[in-house]
Design a protein around this motif. Structure first.
Motif, PDB file in Angstrom:
ATOM      1  N   LEU A 294      13.294  -1.037   4.665  1.00 49.60           N
ATOM      2  CA  LEU A 294      13.718  -2.122   3.770  1.00 49.60           C
ATOM      3  C   LEU A 294      14.594  -1.557   2.657  1.00 49.60           C
ATOM      4  O   LEU A 294      14.332  -0.462   2.162  1.00 49.60           O
ATOM      5  CB  LEU A 294      12.493  -2.811   3.161  1.00 49.60           C
ATOM      6  CG  LEU A 294      11.484  -3.384   4.160  1.00 49.60           C
ATOM      7  CD1 LEU A 294      10.204  -3.783   3.436  1.00 49.60           C
ATOM      8  CD2 LEU A 294      12.091  -4.570   4.892  1.00 49.60           C
ATOM      9  N   THR A 295      15.606  -2.299   2.265  1.00 47.87           N
ATOM     10  CA  THR A 295      16.497  -1.861   1.192  1.00 47.87           C
ATOM     11  C   THR A 295      15.976  -2.383  -0.144  1.00 47.87           C
ATOM     12  O   THR A 295      15.837  -3.601  -0.315  1.00 47.87           O
ATOM     13  CB  THR A 295      17.924  -2.374   1.425  1.00 47.87           C
ATOM     14  OG1 THR A 295      18.368  -1.898   2.698  1.00 47.87           O
ATOM     15  CG2 THR A 295      18.871  -1.894   0.334  1.00 47.87           C
ATOM     16  N   PRO A 296      15.687  -1.489  -1.092  1.00 46.25           N
ATOM     17  CA  PRO A 296      15.163  -1.963  -2.379  1.00 46.25           C
ATOM     18  C   PRO A 296      16.257  -2.586  -3.246  1.00 46.25           C
ATOM     19  O   PRO A 296      17.403  -2.136  -3.241  1.00 46.25           O
ATOM     20  CB  PRO A 296      14.614  -0.685  -3.030  1.00 46.25           C
ATOM     21  CG  PRO A 296      15.390   0.424  -2.406  1.00 46.25           C
ATOM     22  CD  PRO A 296      15.751  -0.035  -1.019  1.00 46.25           C
TER      23      PRO A 296
ATOM     24  N   GLU B  78       0.832  -1.209   0.000  1.00 47.95           N
ATOM     25  CA  GLU B  78       0.000   0.000   0.000  1.00 47.95           C
ATOM     26  C   GLU B  78       0.865   1.256   0.000  1.00 47.95           C
ATOM     27  O   GLU B  78       0.535   2.245  -0.653  1.00 47.95           O
ATOM     28  CB  GLU B  78      -0.956  -0.019   1.186  1.00 47.95           C
ATOM     29  CG  GLU B  78      -2.070  -1.041   1.022  1.00 47.95           C
ATOM     30  CD  GLU B  78      -2.940  -1.205   2.254  1.00 47.95           C
ATOM     31  OE1 GLU B  78      -2.767  -0.441   3.232  1.00 47.95           O
ATOM     32  OE2 GLU B  78      -3.788  -2.116   2.240  1.00 47.95           O
ATOM     33  N   ARG B  79       1.975   1.222   0.707  1.00 45.49           N
ATOM     34  CA  ARG B  79       2.881   2.392   0.724  1.00 45.49           C
ATOM     35  C   ARG B  79       3.492   2.606  -0.660  1.00 45.49           C
ATOM     36  O   ARG B  79       3.544   3.722  -1.159  1.00 45.49           O
ATOM     37  CB  ARG B  79       3.979   2.179   1.779  1.00 45.49           C
ATOM     38  CG  ARG B  79       5.026   3.274   1.811  1.00 45.49           C
ATOM     39  CD  ARG B  79       4.403   4.610   2.234  1.00 45.49           C
ATOM     40  NE  ARG B  79       5.385   5.676   2.194  1.00 45.49           N
ATOM     41  CZ  ARG B  79       5.449   6.610   1.232  1.00 45.49           C
ATOM     42  NH1 ARG B  79       4.590   6.609   0.240  1.00 45.49           N
ATOM     43  NH2 ARG B  79       6.361   7.543   1.270  1.00 45.49           N
TER      44      ARG B  79
ATOM     45  N   SER C 234      15.122   9.154  -5.766  1.00 43.31           N
ATOM     46  CA  SER C 234      14.548   9.811  -4.584  1.00 43.31           C
ATOM     47  C   SER C 234      13.354   9.021  -4.050  1.00 43.31           C
ATOM     48  O   SER C 234      13.172   8.920  -2.834  1.00 43.31           O
ATOM     49  CB  SER C 234      14.175  11.262  -4.877  1.00 43.31           C
ATOM     50  OG  SER C 234      13.057  11.340  -5.729  1.00 43.31           O
ATOM     51  N   ILE C 235      12.562   8.446  -4.938  1.00 47.20           N
ATOM     52  CA  ILE C 235      11.430   7.615  -4.497  1.00 47.20           C
ATOM     53  C   ILE C 235      11.936   6.369  -3.788  1.00 47.20           C
ATOM     54  O   ILE C 235      11.435   6.010  -2.712  1.00 47.20           O
ATOM     55  CB  ILE C 235      10.525   7.244  -5.691  1.00 47.20           C
ATOM     56  CG1 ILE C 235       9.809   8.484  -6.206  1.00 47.20           C
ATOM     57  CG2 ILE C 235       9.523   6.160  -5.290  1.00 47.20           C
ATOM     58  CD1 ILE C 235       9.054   8.257  -7.505  1.00 47.20           C
ATOM     59  N   LEU C 236      12.924   5.715  -4.359  1.00 48.83           N
ATOM     60  CA  LEU C 236      13.476   4.513  -3.723  1.00 48.83           C
ATOM     61  C   LEU C 236      14.068   4.849  -2.354  1.00 48.83           C
ATOM     62  O   LEU C 236      13.904   4.083  -1.396  1.00 48.83           O
ATOM     63  CB  LEU C 236      14.515   3.860  -4.629  1.00 48.83           C
ATOM     64  CG  LEU C 236      13.955   3.214  -5.896  1.00 48.83           C
ATOM     65  CD1 LEU C 236      15.091   2.751  -6.806  1.00 48.83           C
ATOM     66  CD2 LEU C 236      13.017   2.063  -5.569  1.00 48.83           C
TER      67      LEU C 236
ATOM     68  N   GLU D  74      12.779   3.403   1.199  1.00 49.08           N
ATOM     69  CA  GLU D  74      13.704   2.745   2.124  1.00 49.08           C
ATOM     70  C   GLU D  74      13.610   3.368   3.515  1.00 49.08           C
ATOM     71  O   GLU D  74      13.536   2.654   4.522  1.00 49.08           O
ATOM     72  CB  GLU D  74      15.132   2.838   1.593  1.00 49.08           C
ATOM     73  CG  GLU D  74      16.130   2.085   2.452  1.00 49.08           C
ATOM     74  CD  GLU D  74      17.508   1.975   1.826  1.00 49.08           C
ATOM     75  OE1 GLU D  74      18.355   1.283   2.426  1.00 49.08           O
ATOM     76  OE2 GLU D  74      17.742   2.552   0.744  1.00 49.08           O
ATOM     77  N   GLN D  75      13.562   4.699   3.567  1.00 50.05           N
ATOM     78  CA  GLN D  75      13.440   5.378   4.862  1.00 50.05           C
ATOM     79  C   GLN D  75      12.120   5.052   5.551  1.00 50.05           C
ATOM     80  O   GLN D  75      12.073   4.804   6.752  1.00 50.05           O
ATOM     81  CB  GLN D  75      13.572   6.884   4.682  1.00 50.05           C
ATOM     82  CG  GLN D  75      14.974   7.332   4.337  1.00 50.05           C
ATOM     83  CD  GLN D  75      15.050   8.805   3.986  1.00 50.05           C
ATOM     84  OE1 GLN D  75      14.032   9.481   3.841  1.00 50.05           O
ATOM     85  NE2 GLN D  75      16.259   9.311   3.827  1.00 50.05           N
ATOM     86  N   ASP D  76      11.028   5.030   4.773  1.00 48.31           N
ATOM     87  CA  ASP D  76       9.698   4.799   5.343  1.00 48.31           C
ATOM     88  C   ASP D  76       9.480   3.360   5.795  1.00 48.31           C
ATOM     89  O   ASP D  76       8.763   3.125   6.758  1.00 48.31           O
ATOM     90  CB  ASP D  76       8.605   5.161   4.333  1.00 48.31           C
ATOM     91  CG  ASP D  76       8.498   6.655   4.087  1.00 48.31           C
ATOM     92  OD1 ASP D  76       9.175   7.439   4.783  1.00 48.31           O
ATOM     93  OD2 ASP D  76       7.753   7.046   3.169  1.00 48.31           O
TER      94      ASP D  76
END
Length: 152
Positions: free
Chosen positions: A129-131, A84-85, A118-120, A124-126
């Protein structure tokens, strides 16, 4: 789910080559021999049934901006929350759960590579998890389409 004859003809004829004009649904209706209202009703029914997710163009991302395939290894109990995020971004055009350590895969498309980065970083911050970031190097065949009617 069984689709109506109009739905099958509509999908077969216009999943590639949708008219690019001021009144595309009217042109589609003329091509199919029905009314514009029938085309719109059919598309709405397909969307409400979950058969059709969107109607619109697919751009060659290397000419219109940047794109990447990304994935997260999400703990199962957080999968819905993280999906959902990810879906909150209009730049996400596909998002799928998969059976793999990396179990959430999505495609990001945007104006620049820096925008996608910037989205990734935000995700990751939110999520904590590391994409996994897998930008495309070479397209060998991109032609998503499915014939619904038997062809001779």
């Amino acid at each position: 789910m069984t689709q109506s004859p109009l739905a099958r003809r509509l999908i077969d004829r216009f999943q590639h080559g949708m008219p690019v004009c001021a009144e595309p649904y009217r042109v589609m209706a003329q091509t199919l021999g029905c009314s514009e209202a029938q085309v719109l009703e059919c598309l709405q029914h397909l969307q409400l049934a979950g058969t059709l997710s969107r109607v619109g163009p697919v751009f060659e991302h290397t000419r219109a901006g940047a794109s990447t395939l990304a994935a997260f290894a999400v703990p199962q109990e957080r999968l819905q929350q993280v999906a959902e995020r990810v879906n909150q971004y209009p730049e996400v055009n596909h998002n799928y759960a998969r059976e793999h350590r990396y179990n959430l895969w999505f495609v990001l498309t945007g104006p620049t590579r820096a925008h996608l980065d910037s989205i990734l970083q935000e995700l990751e911050q939110d999520t904590g998890l590391t994409p996994l970031d897998l930008p495309m190097l070479t397209a060998y065949r991109i032609d998503l389409g499915f014939a619904l009617e038997a062809t001779p």
